[in-house]
Scaffold this motif. Structure first.
Motif, PDB file in Angstrom:
ATOM      1  N   HIS A   1      42.531  50.298  45.210  1.00 28.81           N
ATOM      2  CA  HIS A   1      42.759  48.957  44.776  1.00 28.81           C
ATOM      3  C   HIS A   1      43.630  49.291  43.377  1.00 28.81           C
ATOM      4  O   HIS A   1      44.683  48.854  43.299  1.00 28.81           O
ATOM      5  N   LEU A   2      43.258  50.107  42.767  1.00 28.63           N
ATOM      6  CA  LEU A   2      43.863  50.357  41.159  1.00 28.63           C
ATOM      7  C   LEU A   2      45.323  51.146  41.500  1.00 28.63           C
ATOM      8  O   LEU A   2      46.193  51.091  40.714  1.00 28.63           O
TER       9      LEU A   2
ATOM     10  N   GLN B   1      47.834  49.087  42.196  1.00 30.97           N
ATOM     11  CA  GLN B   1      48.631  48.341  41.424  1.00 30.97           C
ATOM     12  C   GLN B   1      49.601  49.269  40.526  1.00 30.97           C
ATOM     13  O   GLN B   1      50.466  48.783  39.920  1.00 30.97           O
ATOM     14  N   GLU B   2      49.449  50.703  40.832  1.00 35.15           N
ATOM     15  CA  GLU B   2      50.571  51.446  40.375  1.00 35.15           C
ATOM     16  C   GLU B   2      51.462  51.741  41.379  1.00 35.15           C
ATOM     17  O   GLU B   2      52.378  52.720  41.456  1.00 35.15           O
ATOM     18  N   ASN B   3      51.722  50.705  42.463  1.00 34.09           N
ATOM     19  CA  ASN B   3      52.885  50.770  43.293  1.00 34.09           C
ATOM     20  C   ASN B   3      52.625  51.998  44.322  1.00 34.09           C
ATOM     21  O   ASN B   3      53.576  52.407  45.049  1.00 34.09           O
TER      22      ASN B   3
ATOM     23  N   LYS C   1      41.980  42.393  35.344  1.00 36.70           N
ATOM     24  CA  LYS C   1      43.278  41.284  34.902  1.00 36.70           C
ATOM     25  C   LYS C   1      42.872  40.032  35.040  1.00 36.70           C
ATOM     26  O   LYS C   1      43.400  39.091  34.613  1.00 36.70           O
TER      27      LYS C   1
END
Length: 334
Positions: free
Chosen positions: A95-96, A99-101, A324
């Motif tokens: 998942h993380l 978030q970094e594409n 977030k």
């Protein structure tokens, strides 16, 4: 809370059966600088893990900063510490990385690739470790548990390899499970079902292509990943010898490394959250082969302080830092 409760109860039991006057003398004579060194080694392992994640992402064509990679791996240690077989850390890292594409399929390839590298190193080291402990393990209940752990690791490898090389059958299997679940739950007519299966097919294709890239054009990624994997485990396993030196004992480097290899196999078996109880009792049995009885409890407490409690503290702190969804956080801490 369950993980901590089981761990604390197990440690109390170990201390109860191993504590004697010599233990108190050893505690008074602890060389704290070596305990601090053990702490630094565990923190260094976070960095090496982050460098591995960053390197494997880089060779897939995705740029993840070392700071962000460090946050990703440390935050995942929190979930890993409260889920059986540490399995909770993997979905969070995927998942993380997303978030970094990094596409979900590629992120999954990186995370599972790391797991495979860890597992291969442990499985390759296991025969040597078993040989060193052959006179003890073969006559104890640990032999059955170790074999079960090795079998589980081997089956996991086969499943992942099959999923990589036969994505068509993987899609069919997962789609069948999804549709059957939808029928049971009464959501088979939902328009979201088709969209979900389509997205799942795209993720599997991406995962297949990324893993295939690793073993063809992206072999440098696997090479650097392997180097960081070896360094990571050397640093992690070095904590026990350093703790022993801090307790004014011989480091027993070879035996302690071999014991920890077998212990990692035990921790694969999904019995308790964060392998609590299994880790403490397994460590007590294995460490007793090279650690004086009166020091076993102290060694196990120090080892778990770094590998469980520190993971919970650091991983929890970083997880809250990068969370977030503030509304969810407010609800969580009410």
């Amino acid at each position: 809370m369950i993980s901590l409760f089981i761990s604390v109860i197990s440690i109390i039991a170990v201390m109860f059966y191993t504590l004697d006057p010599q233990t108190l003398v050893s505690i008074r004579n602890i060389r704290t600088e070596f305990l601090l060194l053990a702490l630094c080694l565990h923190l260094l392992s976070y960095l090496l893990w982050g460098l591995r994640t960053r390197a494997m992402c880089k060779f897939l064509g995705f740029d993840v900063s070392i700071t962000r990679a460090f946050e990703i791996v440390t935050s995942s240690t929190f979930l890993a510490s409260v889920t059986p077989s540490s399995i909770g850390g993997e979905p969070l890292r995927v998942h993380l990385l997303g978030q970094e594409n990094v596409p979900v399929g590629s992120a999954t390839a990186v995370v599972l690739g790391e797991r495979l590298l860890d597992g291969i190193l442990i499985l390759v080291s296991a025969p040597v470790a078993l040989h060193l402990f052959r006179g003890v393990i073969s006559t104890s209940a640990l032999s059955t548990v170790v074999v079960m752990g090795e079998l589980l690791l081997f089956l996991t490898f086969l499943t992942i390899i099959y999923a990589v090389w036969h994505p068509h059958y993987t899609k069919k299997t997962l789609n069948y499970i999804i549709h059957r679940t939808a029928v049971v739950t009464g959501t088979a007519e939902s328009g979201r079902l088709e969209d979900l299966t389509r997205k799942l097919d795209m993720i599997i294709d991406d995962f297949h292509n990324s893993m295939a890239f690793f073993v063809t054009k992206g072999r440098k990624g696997l090479f650097f990943g392997s180097v960081y994997t070896i360094l990571f485990w050397i640093v992690e396993f070095a904590m026990i010898p350093v703790i022993l030196i801090g307790l004014n004992q011989p480091p027993a480097i070879v035996m302690s490394f071999a014991a920890q290899v077998l212990l990692m196999i035990l921790l694969v078996i999904p019995i308790t959250p964060g392998s609590s109880g299994v880790a403490e009792l397994g460590a007590t049995s294995l460490f007793s082969l090279f650690v004086p009885v009166y020091l076993i409890g102290i060694v196990v407490v120090a080892w778990r302080a770094f590998t469980l409690y520190l993971n919970l503290i650091v991983g929890g702190f970083v997880s809250f830092k990068i969370l977030k969804d503030t509304e969810y956080l407010k609800e969580l801490i009410k």
